[in-house]
Design a protein around this motif. Structure first.
Motif, PDB file in Angstrom:
ATOM      1  N   ALA A  58       0.849  -1.190   0.000  1.00 19.68           N
ATOM      2  CA  ALA A  58       0.000   0.000   0.000  1.00 19.68           C
ATOM      3  C   ALA A  58       0.886   1.242   0.000  1.00 19.68           C
ATOM      4  O   ALA A  58       1.811   1.359   0.812  1.00 19.68           O
ATOM      5  CB  ALA A  58      -0.902  -0.011   1.225  1.00 19.68           C
ATOM      6  N   GLY A  59       0.639   2.147  -0.908  1.00 15.45           N
ATOM      7  CA  GLY A  59       1.446   3.364  -0.971  1.00 15.45           C
ATOM      8  C   GLY A  59       1.255   4.084  -2.291  1.00 15.45           C
ATOM      9  O   GLY A  59       0.668   3.555  -3.237  1.00 15.45           O
ATOM     10  N   SER A  60       1.772   5.299  -2.348  1.00 12.57           N
ATOM     11  CA  SER A  60       1.626   6.119  -3.553  1.00 12.57           C
ATOM     12  C   SER A  60       2.498   5.569  -4.684  1.00 12.57           C
ATOM     13  O   SER A  60       3.557   4.966  -4.454  1.00 12.57           O
ATOM     14  CB  SER A  60       2.038   7.554  -3.246  1.00 12.57           C
ATOM     15  OG  SER A  60       2.074   8.318  -4.433  1.00 12.57           O
ATOM     16  N   THR A  61       2.044   5.787  -5.893  1.00 12.15           N
ATOM     17  CA  THR A  61       2.823   5.365  -7.069  1.00 12.15           C
ATOM     18  C   THR A  61       3.472   6.565  -7.766  1.00 12.15           C
ATOM     19  O   THR A  61       4.069   6.419  -8.829  1.00 12.15           O
ATOM     20  CB  THR A  61       1.910   4.638  -8.074  1.00 12.15           C
ATOM     21  OG1 THR A  61       0.843   5.507  -8.459  1.00 12.15           O
ATOM     22  CG2 THR A  61       1.352   3.364  -7.472  1.00 12.15           C
ATOM     23  N   ARG A  62       3.368   7.747  -7.166  1.00  8.62           N
ATOM     24  CA  ARG A  62       3.944   8.917  -7.815  1.00  8.62           C
ATOM     25  C   ARG A  62       5.472   8.829  -7.803  1.00  8.62           C
ATOM     26  O   ARG A  62       6.068   8.185  -6.938  1.00  8.62           O
ATOM     27  CB  ARG A  62       3.502  10.210  -7.113  1.00  8.62           C
ATOM     28  CG  ARG A  62       4.162  10.443  -5.765  1.00  8.62           C
ATOM     29  CD  ARG A  62       3.757  11.781  -5.152  1.00  8.62           C
ATOM     30  NE  ARG A  62       4.438  11.991  -3.866  1.00  8.62           N
ATOM     31  CZ  ARG A  62       5.658  12.508  -3.750  1.00  8.62           C
ATOM     32  NH1 ARG A  62       6.351  12.864  -4.830  1.00  8.62           N
ATOM     33  NH2 ARG A  62       6.199  12.657  -2.550  1.00  8.62           N
ATOM     34  N   LYS A  63       6.093   9.461  -8.746  1.00  6.70           N
ATOM     35  CA  LYS A  63       7.547   9.488  -8.789  1.00  6.70           C
ATOM     36  C   LYS A  63       8.041  10.403  -7.673  1.00  6.70           C
ATOM     37  O   LYS A  63       7.620  11.559  -7.563  1.00  6.70           O
ATOM     38  CB  LYS A  63       8.028  10.004 -10.154  1.00  6.70           C
ATOM     39  CG  LYS A  63       9.526   9.874 -10.376  1.00  6.70           C
ATOM     40  CD  LYS A  63       9.874  10.170 -11.822  1.00  6.70           C
ATOM     41  CE  LYS A  63      11.367  10.124 -12.051  1.00  6.70           C
ATOM     42  NZ  LYS A  63      11.943   8.780 -11.796  1.00  6.70           N
ATOM     43  N   ILE A  64       8.910   9.929  -6.811  1.00  8.06           N
ATOM     44  CA  ILE A  64       9.250  10.651  -5.578  1.00  8.06           C
ATOM     45  C   ILE A  64      10.249  11.777  -5.795  1.00  8.06           C
ATOM     46  O   ILE A  64      10.408  12.637  -4.933  1.00  8.06           O
ATOM     47  CB  ILE A  64       9.784   9.682  -4.503  1.00  8.06           C
ATOM     48  CG1 ILE A  64      11.055   8.973  -4.986  1.00  8.06           C
ATOM     49  CG2 ILE A  64       8.721   8.662  -4.127  1.00  8.06           C
ATOM     50  CD1 ILE A  64      11.680   8.090  -3.917  1.00  8.06           C
ATOM     51  N   LYS A  65      10.974  11.801  -6.906  1.00 10.65           N
ATOM     52  CA  LYS A  65      11.882  12.904  -7.205  1.00 10.65           C
ATOM     53  C   LYS A  65      12.125  12.926  -8.704  1.00 10.65           C
ATOM     54  O   LYS A  65      11.850  11.966  -9.405  1.00 10.65           O
ATOM     55  CB  LYS A  65      13.185  12.770  -6.429  1.00 10.65           C
ATOM     56  CG  LYS A  65      14.002  11.531  -6.790  1.00 10.65           C
ATOM     57  CD  LYS A  65      15.291  11.488  -5.965  1.00 10.65           C
ATOM     58  CE  LYS A  65      16.121  10.257  -6.339  1.00 10.65           C
ATOM     59  NZ  LYS A  65      17.367  10.173  -5.566  1.00 10.65           N
ATOM     60  N   LYS A  66      12.660  14.036  -9.173  1.00  5.31           N
ATOM     61  CA  LYS A  66      12.877  14.144 -10.609  1.00  5.31           C
ATOM     62  C   LYS A  66      13.948  13.157 -11.079  1.00  5.31           C
ATOM     63  O   LYS A  66      14.792  12.703 -10.299  1.00  5.31           O
ATOM     64  CB  LYS A  66      13.249  15.578 -10.972  1.00  5.31           C
ATOM     65  CG  LYS A  66      14.539  16.080 -10.366  1.00  5.31           C
ATOM     66  CD  LYS A  66      14.785  17.532 -10.780  1.00  5.31           C
ATOM     67  CE  LYS A  66      16.114  18.040 -10.235  1.00  5.31           C
ATOM     68  NZ  LYS A  66      16.389  19.427 -10.660  1.00  5.31           N
TER      69      LYS A  66
END
Length: 209
Positions: A58-66
């Motif tokens: 469970a957790g976000s799938t967004r890219k955490i840094k550029k």
């Protein structure tokens, strides 16, 4: 091979039974014993082990840094296995550990195990007995009379007997089975095998085919 029949007091009844040489006096096959014990132990494994992989965390799938310019390695989802709390790489998954074994090999293994116990004089034949109700104390008295109070013992019944089974259930070093439940592992794991008279015919018919 003739063996004296004992009563529940551990004394000879004056009778003898003939143990089949085809079951209790064969040339032991160690490899068959190994295969049967290996199968028995494999079947004890539940195989329900499981850890979560990155798709199950469970957790976000967004890219955490550029992607570029940070001076560190590229990184995507926080669920990546390289991060704390991320999924596990190649983690354990549910598995069926059951193994197949030819019936004739299993019979050979059990005959070999009984022969090994016979060679060690670790087989005792006792006349049939029963309890009116489950009584652990009475069962312990029988083991004490047979000199098995502090030894691992396997008691083999001719047919299921709930009172005898329940009487033994709380005793760590004793196990009660029927002749149909007899296994190579249980035979070898016991210091002494106690065969009730009523179990002999079933053992021989099950193992000689």
């Amino acid at each position: 091979m003739k063996v004296a029949v004992l009563d529940i007091k551990g004394k000879e009844t004056g009778r003898e039974v003939e143990l089949s040489d085809a079951v209790f006096a064969i040339e032991p096959n160690n490899h068959a014993v190994y295969l049967d014990v290996k199968q028995y132990l494999a079947h004890q494994r539940q195989g329900t082990h499981k850890s979560k992989e990155r798709a199950e965390i469970a957790g976000s799938t967004r890219k955490i840094k550029k992607q570029k310019g940070t001076g560190t390695a590229r990184a995507g989802s926080i669920k990546s296995p390289v991060f704390r709390g991320g999924g596990r790489i190649f983690g354990p998954r549910p598995k069926d550990y059951k193994q197949k074994l030819n019936k004739n090999v299993k019979r050979l293994a059990r005959r070999s195990a009984l022969t090994l116990k016979s060679n060690e004089n670790a087989i005792t034949v006792v006349e049939n007995f029963n309890f009116e109700a489950p009584k652990t104390k009475e069962f312990k008295d029988i083991l004490k009379s047979l000199g098995l109070e502090n030894k691992k013992s396997l008691i083999v019944l001719g047919e299921a007997n709930n009172n005898v089974y329940l009487s033994s259930r709380n005793l760590q070093n004793s196990e009660v089975v029927t002749n149909a439940e007899l296994s190579t592992y249980k035979i070898l794991n016991a210091n002494n095998v106690v065969l009730l008279e009523g179990s002999l015919e079933g053992i021989e018919s099950n193992l000689i085919k």
